[in-house]
Enzyme design. Structure first.
Site, PDB file in Angstrom:
ATOM      1  N   GLY A   1      47.016  29.579  18.448  1.00 18.71           N
ATOM      2  CA  GLY A   1      47.272  28.177  18.103  1.00 18.71           C
ATOM      3  C   GLY A   1      47.214  27.985  16.605  1.00 18.71           C
ATOM      4  O   GLY A   1      47.687  28.824  15.829  1.00 18.71           O
ATOM      5  N   SER A   2      46.592  26.902  16.206  1.00 18.08           N
ATOM      6  CA  SER A   2      46.615  26.538  14.789  1.00 18.08           C
ATOM      7  C   SER A   2      45.878  27.511  13.884  1.00 18.08           C
ATOM      8  O   SER A   2      46.078  27.486  12.669  1.00 18.08           O
ATOM      9  CB  SER A   2      46.004  25.150  14.614  1.00 18.08           C
ATOM     10  OG  SER A   2      46.708  24.226  15.405  1.00 18.08           O
TER      11      SER A   2
END
Lengths: 715, 365
Positions: A290-291
C-alpha cells in the site's frame, strides 16, 4: 606269514603321498589366498560384523543474541536403549518400561525382541523418567547421554531461531540455516560385541571424539526482541489479526535487531503447534505494501529528475487514466511534493508515476530489490511480484505508483526503505553475526555485503525529510514524539480475496526510521487482517511509536528538537522549566483523560481499540517525570462506563478514509459498502447510539466515472 | 625279528600336534567354557585327560605284539560294528547336537565311529594281506570290502556323521587301492560311487543346504552360509602372523564348533599363515614318515596297517582343513590331535601307537 610288500604297493604308496602333497599345496595356496589376497577385506568384514559404532553426538553450538545472552542451548539428557540379547525377561521388561516411560507395551516388546544388538527404547527422556527406569535395574537396558535442545526464552524470536529435531538436527530458522556449523561432527564409540551381543572383554574400543559445534552469535538483541514481542502481543490483543510481523533493523548494515511474527510457537515443544505457526511471515509471505510503497515512487522520480521539491501537484479527488477514474482518499487540492508524500495523495503519486514512465519505474522497482530475494539467512524466503513489465498498462503504472497491485515480503520492503534511511545502499538483511568456538574465540565473522548505491545521498535525505513530515503532521502522526525526528509511512491495503478486491480484509502497515537526519533504526510493522480498525496509522503506527521511544532510550539516541517543538533544556541549562508530572488517567473516559493531559503540559495520543471508551493504560505511566510536551500514549479499551451514548456524525460526501476517521473519533466503528463518496449512512447523522456501534456507510462513485479504485489505498 | 627304536620323527610330529592342540583347545574354547560352564579351563582339563589317556593307548599299542592285534582283527571289527549299531538305539546312544554318537556309562563316553575307524583299518590290513592275489578278482577280492565299507558308511551316516563316514570310506578305498586292486575296478567303483554320494547328499535337506552353501556361502550369510563365512572370516583375519595367540575374535560365538571341527580356523586367525602352514607341514611330515614306515614294513599286513593308519590320520586332516578353508563342502570332521574330542584323540593315538610299533620292525633304509 604274509608276503613282503611288493614294488606295486610301494609305487602306490608313493602315488598316494604325492596326492597328499599336492592337496597340501592346494590347501596352503588357499590359506595364502584368504590371508594375503583377501586378508584385509575379510578382516574388515569380520570387524564390521563384530563391532557396533555407537555415535556420540557433538555438542550443538549455543545460539546467543548479540550481547551473549543465551537463546538456544543444549542440555544433557538420558536416552534409554536396550541390548535385546541381554534382556532376560522381555515381556516383563517391556511391561515395566511401558509403564514408567508411558509407551505402548506391544511396541516396546517388539523392540526388545528384535534381532539387533542395539535398539533405542526412548530417546531424550526427562530426568524423572530416567531415574525411574534406572531404579528398575533391568538387565539389558542401558542409558546414554544425549543432548537436547532447550530454548530458555520460549517463544522469543522463535521465527529467527527455529528449532532442532530429535537428532539435534536443525529444522527451521538459523538452527536450519547454520546447521552444519552448529552441529559439529559426531564422534563414535566403536564397541566390539560377541555374537550374543555382549561386549567382548578387553575388546577393542575405539573412541573418536566428536567435534563440538560452533556457538552462533546473532545480530538479534534480546532487549529489542522483547520489545518487538511485547508490541506484537499488544497488536494481537487489540486487533486479533490473522498474522503480524515486526522487524527492527540497522539500516546501514542490514543487521536485524529484532524480528517477531504472530502467530508464534514455542520451539521447545514445536511439535505441539500447528506447522502453520512455524511460518515466518516476515520472509516467507508477501503482502500489499500500500502507501508504504509511495516513498519508493518518490525517490525514483526525484532521482530521475522528473519532479523536484518545488513541483506542484493538484488533487481534485480523482484522476482519469486511460478510461478509468481512480480515486484519491480525499481531495487534497494543490500540494508540493512533500505535501503529496505527507498527505499520501494518490492523485499526486499517479501523476509522478506517469511522468516517471514504465521503464524507469520498473528499473527502480528492481534496483530496490522488491522482486528479488534479499538473501537473508532465514529459510523459506519468498520473492515479491507485480504485473510483468511487458503487460503493464498505463493504468497499472498509475495504480502501482501508490502501492497497489504490488506484493512484497516484509523483509524486501524494509530493505528497500533502508535504502532511503542509509543514503542509498541496498543492504543484505541478516540475523547471524559470527561463530565462536567453545573457548569463545571468534572462528568466523560472517560477511554481509552492502550492495550498490542505488539512489543518491541527496535524494535519500530529501525523501527522509518528507517522510518526517508524515509522522509530524501527516497520516503517521500518532507516532509523533517531539525531539525524536521520526520519519515513516503508513500503509493500508485491501486484500484480494478469491481474485476480488475485498472491502473488509486489509493489511495495515507502517514503516519508519529515526532520527530522520541520520537514521539508526528502521522498523516495519505489518498487521494482516486486523479486526475492527484497519488503518496503518491506527493499527501499526502506535507500535512503531512505542518501539521507537523505547529504542531511543535503549540506544541512548539524543533527542533533537526543532524550533516549532517545545523548547527543551539543553544539558547544563538549568533555568528552563523543569519536567512535568504525568497525571493518572487510567480509568478515565478518553475525553477527560485528554483534557487532563493537556492541562499537565504533555501531549496525548490515543491508541488501541477505537471502540474502547476508557483509558486502560498509559505510557509513560502516572507520576513519571517527563519533559513538557512529551507524548503520552493512551490505550483505550472497553471500560465500565455503562451505555454511554455518542452522537453519530455526518460523513456524507466524505471519502472512505475520512469517514472512517470521523467515526473513529466519535467512538464508532465503520462498515464500508461500495466505494467512492459517502452517500448514505445508518444510523443517520445526529442519532444517539452506544459508543462502539458500527455505522454502515454506503459509498458511491461520483457520477461520470466508469470505474473506481479509490479506497484501495488509505493513509 | 629284531626290534628297533620307533620312528622318532613320528613321535615328535605327533607330540608337536598334541601340544598345538592343547594350546588351541584352550585358546578357542575358553570363552565358551567360561560362559557355559563358568570355568575357562573346562575343555582344556578334559582334553588334557584325554591326551594322557591317548598317550597311554599309544604306548600300549606301540608295545604290544601287533600280531596279536591282527589275530583279533575280525573280533575287533565285529565289536565295533555292534557298537555302531547299538549307538543308534534311542536311549542307549547319547544324543548331542542333533546326532546320536556316544555310548558309555556316566562320564565315560565314547564314539563307536572313532573306534571303528581304527578297527576297520586293522581288519582291512588283515583281510587284504591274507590272500594278496585275490584282490585282482573283483567279486571275491574287492566287492566284499566295498560292501563292508558300505555297511559301515550306512551305519555311521545314520548317527548322522557324514564326515567320519566319508573319512572311513576313503580310507578303505585307499587301502584296497594300495593292496593292488585293478585300476579298472577302482575307476568303475568311482563311477558308481560318485552319483550315489550325490544322491545321498541330495536326499537330505541339511546336506543339500550345506553343499549349496559351500558353492555360494554369501547367498545366505545368516543361514546356511553362516558357518563357512565365519570360518573364512576368521582365517582371513589372521594374515601372515595372525592376531596372536589367544587374540581370536571369532571365537566369541561367531564361529560355531570353534574348539572342535573348526579349530583350524581359530588357529589360522591367531597364528596366521605361518601357523597354518606349520600344521599342514606336520601332517605332511607325518604322511611321509608313516608311508616310509609302510614301505619299509616287514610284511604286507604291517605295510597296509601303517599305510592305513597314516592315510586315516592325514586324510582327516586334509579334509578338515579343506572344509575349514572353504574348498570342500562342510562335513563334520575333526582335525586329528588338535580338535577337542576324547574318542577321536584316544583312538587316533592308539593308531599312531600301532604305526610306531610297525616302525620298530622296519628294515634299514
Amino acid at each position: 606269514m604274509t608276503r613282503l610288500p611288493g614294488i606295486g604297493l610301494r609305487r602306490r604308496i608313493l602315488f598316494l603321498l604325492t596326492c597328499f602333497f599336492v592337496f597340501s599345496v592346494v590347501l596352503t595356496g588357499r590359506l595364502a589366498y584368504l590371508q594375503f589376497v583377501r586378508g584385509a577385506e575379510l578382516r574388515e568384514r569380520a570387524f564390521n560384523i563384530r563391532t557396533h559404532e555407537v555415535p556420540v553426538e557433538a555438542k550443538r553450538g549455543v545460539i546467543y543474541d548479540r550481547n551473549g545472552r543465551e537463546l538456544a542451548i543444549s542440555v544433557n539428557v538420558d536416552s534409554i536403549f536396550a541390548v535385546p540379547a541381554e534382556v532376560e525377561d522381555p515381556p516383563e521388561t517391556a511391561r515395566k518400561l511401558a509403564d514408567v516411560i508411558g509407551l505402548d507395551y506391544e511396541w516396546v516388546l517388539e523392540r526388545l525382541t528384535q534381532n539387533q544388538s542395539f535398539v533405542w527404547v526412548k530417546r531424550k527422556v526427562s530426568d524423572e523418567v530416567s531415574k525411574a527406569v534406572k531404579l528398575l535395574q533391568l538387565p539389558g537396558i542401558g542409558f546414554t547421554q544425549e543432548s537436547r535442545r532447550v530454548y530458555p526464552k520460549g517463544t522469543l524470536a522463535a521465527h529467527v531461531i527455529g528449532f532442532a529435531g530429535i537428532d539435534s538436527q536443525g529444522l527451521d530458522g538459523v538452527e536450519y540455516i547454520y546447521d552444519r556449523e552448529l552441529r559439529g561432527s559426531p564422534g563414535w564409540i566403536v564397541i566390539e560385541y560377541d555374537a550374543l551381543g555382549r561386549e567382548i572383554p578387553q575388546a577393542l574400543h575405539r573412541y573418536i571424539p566428536p567435534t563440538d559445534g560452533y556457538d552462533l552469535y546473532l545480530t538479534i538483541d534480546e532487549v529489542v526482541q522483547s520489545m518487538v514481542e511485547r508490541e506484537l502481543d499488544r497488536i494481537v490483543a487489540l486487533h486479533q489479526p490473522k498474522k503480524a510481523t515486526i522487524i527492527v533493523m540497522d539500516p546501514h548494515t542490514g543487521e536485524i535487531l529484532g524480528l517477531g511474527v504472530r502467530p508464534t510457537y514455542d520451539p521447545n515443544n514445536y511439535a505441539d503447534y500447528p506447522p502453520s505457526t512455524w511460518r515466518n511471515f516476515a520472509v516467507s509471505d508477501t503482502y500489499h505494501p500500500g502507501s508504504t510503497f509511495k516513498p519508493i515512487t518518490a525517490i525514483a522520480a526525484v532521482e530521475e529528475g522528473v519532479v523536484d521539491w518545488n513541483s506542484r501537484f493538484s488533487c481534485g479527488g480523482s484522476l482519469v487514466v486511460e478510461d478509468r477514474t481512480i480515486w484519491c482518499h480525499s481531495t487534497h487540492g494543490g500540494l508540493d511534493l512533500t505535501g503529496v508524500i505527507e498527505k499520501s495523495c494518490n492523485v499526486g503519486f499517479m501523476n509522478i508515476g506517469l511522468r516517471l514512465g514504465k521503464e524507469r519505474f520498473y528499473r527502480y522497482y528492481r534496483a530496490l530489490g522488491l522482486d528479488s530475494l534479499t538473501g537473508i539467512d532465514l529459510p523459506g524466503e519468498a520473492e515479491g511480484f507485480t504485473i510483468p513489465q511487458e503487460q503493464c498498462r498505463k493504468v497499472d503504472l498509475a495504480v502501482m505508483s501508490f502501492g497497489q497491485t504490488l506484493a512484497v515480503t516484509p523483509i524486501e520492503l524494509i530493505r528497500a526503505m533502508a535504502v532511503i534511511a542509509n543514503g542509498g545502499y541496498l543492504v543484505t538483511p541478516h540475523v547471524a553475526k559470527e561463530f565462536r568456538d567453545k573457548e569463545g574465540r571468534v572462528v568466523t565473522v560472517l560477511d554481509w555485503p552492502v550492495g550498490p548505491q542505488v539512489i543518491s545521498e541527496d535524494t535519500a535525505r530529501e525523501v527522509r525529510r518528507a517522510m518526517e513530515a508524515v509522522v509530524k503532521t501527516g497520516t503517521g502522526r500518532v507516532a509523533y514524539m517531539p525531539g525524536y525526528r521520526l520519519a515513516g509511512k503508513t500503509g493500508t491495503a485491501q486484500k484480494t480475496v478469491g481474485g476480488v478486491v475485498s472491502a473488509d480484509v486489509h493489511v495495515a502497515s507502517f514503516c519508519g526510521f529515526g532520527p530522520a537526519e541520520d537514521p539508526r533504526i528502521i522498523v516495519l510493522v505489518v498487521v494482516d487482517e486486523p479486526k475492527g480498525s484497519y488503518y496503518g496509522g491506527v493499527v501499526a503506527a502506535p507500535a512503531f511509536g512505542r518501539l521507537m521511544r523505547d529504542l531511543y532510550r535503549y540506544y541512548e539516541i539524543p533527542l533533537v528538537y526543532t524550533d516549532e517543538e517545545e523548547p527543551r533544556p539543553r544539558d547544563g541549562d538549568r533555568d528552563v522549566p523543569d519536567e512535568v508530572t504525568v497525571p493518572d488517567t487510567v480509568g478515565l473516559p478518553v475525553g477527560e483523560a485528554l483534557a487532563a493531559l493537556r492541562e499537565a503540559g504533555v501531549r496525548a495520543a490515543v491508541a488501541g481499540d477505537v471502540g474502547g471508551e476508557v483509558v486502560v493504560r498509559q505510557t509513560p505511566g502516572p507520576g513519571a517525570e517527563v519533559p513538557p510536551g512529551t507524548l503520552v500514549i493512551l490505550e483505550v479499551g472497553e471500560g465500565d462506563l455503562g451505555a454511554e451514548l455518542v452522537t453519530v456524525p455526518s460523513v456524507k460526501g466524505r471519502s472512505v478514509a475520512d469517514a472512517a476517521l470521523r467515526l473513529e473519533q466519535a467512538g464508532l466503528h465503520i462498515r464500508v459498502e461500495g466505494s467512492g463518496i459517502a452517500v448514505a449512512q445508518a444510523p443517520a447523522a445526529g442519532a444517539a447510539v452506544p459508543r462502539g456501534t458500527t455505522v454502515t456507510v454506503t459509498f458511491e462513485p461520483p457520477p461520470g466515472s466508469s470505474s473506481d479504485l479509490s479506497g484501495r489505498t488509505g493513509p | 625279528m629284531s626290534r628297533r627304536a620307533p620312528d622318532y620323527a613320528i613321535i615328535v610330529c605327533v607330540a608337536t600336534l598334541l601340544a598345538i592342540g592343547l594350546v588351541m583347545v584352550f585358546s578357542s574354547s575358553s570363552v565358551r567354557a567360561y560362559v557355559d560352564f563358568g570355568d575357562s579351563y573346562y575343555f582344556l582339563k578334559r582334553q588334557l585327560a584325554w591326551t594322557i589317556l591317548g598317550l597311554g593307548a599309544m604306548y600300549v599299542m606301540m608295545r604290544v605284539d601287533y600280531w596279536e592285534v591282527r589275530r583279533h582283527a575280525r573280533l575287533l571289527l565285529f565289536i565295533s560294528l555292534l557298537a555302531c549299531l547299538v549307538v543308534l538305539i534311542p536311549g542307549v546312544g547319547r544324543e548331542a547336537g542333533g546326532a546320536r554318537r556316544w555310548i558309555g556309562f556316566g562320564s565315560l563316553q565314547f564314539q563307536p565311529s572313532e573306534l571303528i575307524k581304527l578297527t576297520i583299518v586293522v581288519y582291512m590290513a588283515w583281510a587284504l594281506s591274507r590272500n594278496p592275489e585275490r584282490i585282482r578278482d573283483f567279486v571275491r577280492g574287492v566287492l566284499p570290502y566295498v560292501l563292508l565299507m558300505g555297511l559301515v558308511f550306512f551305519l555311521i551316516v545314520q548317527q548322522p556323521d557324514l564326515g567320519t563316514a566319508v573319512a572311513i570310506g576313503m580310507t578303505v578305498m585307499v587301502m584296497i587301492f594300495l593292496a593292488g586292486a585293478r585300476l579298472g575296478h577302482l575307476l568303475g567303483l568311482l563311477a558308481a560311487g560318485v552319483p550315489l554320494v550325490l544322491l545321498l547328499i541330495w536326499s537330505e535337506e541339511y546336506r543339500r543346504r550345506r553343499l549349496l552353501a559351500f558353492l555360494d556361502p554369501f547367498a545366505d550369510p545368516h543361514g546356511s552360509g553362516f558357518h563357512i563365512i565365519q570360518s573364512i572370516l576368521a582365517i582371513g583375519s589372521g594374515g601372515l602372523f595372525g592376531l596372536g595367540l589367544g587374540r581370536s575374535r571369532q571365537k566369541f560365538f561367531y564361529l560355531p564348533a570353534e574348539h572342535t571341527d573348526f579349530i583350524f580356523a581359530i588357529l589360522g586367525e591367531e597364528l596366521g599363515f605361518i601357523g597354518g602352514l606349520f600344521v599342514i607341514s606336520l601332517f605332511l611330515l607325518l604322511a611321509w614318515r608313516g608311508f616310509r614306515t609302510a614301505m619299509a614294513a616287514p610284511d604286507m599286513f604291517s605295510s597296509l596297517l601303517a599305510a592305513g593308519v597314516t592315510t586315516l590320520i592325514v586324510m582327516q586332516a586334509l579334509l578338515n582343513i579343506g572344509v575349514v578353508s572353504g574348498i570342500l563342502p562342510i562335513t563334520g570332521i575333526p582335525l586329528p590331535f588338535v580338535s577337542f574330542g576324547g574318542s577321536s584323540l584316544v583312538f587316533t593315538m592308539a593308531g599312531v601307537g600301532m604305526l610306531l610299533n610297525v616302525s620298530r620292525y622296519c628294515s634299514e633304509s
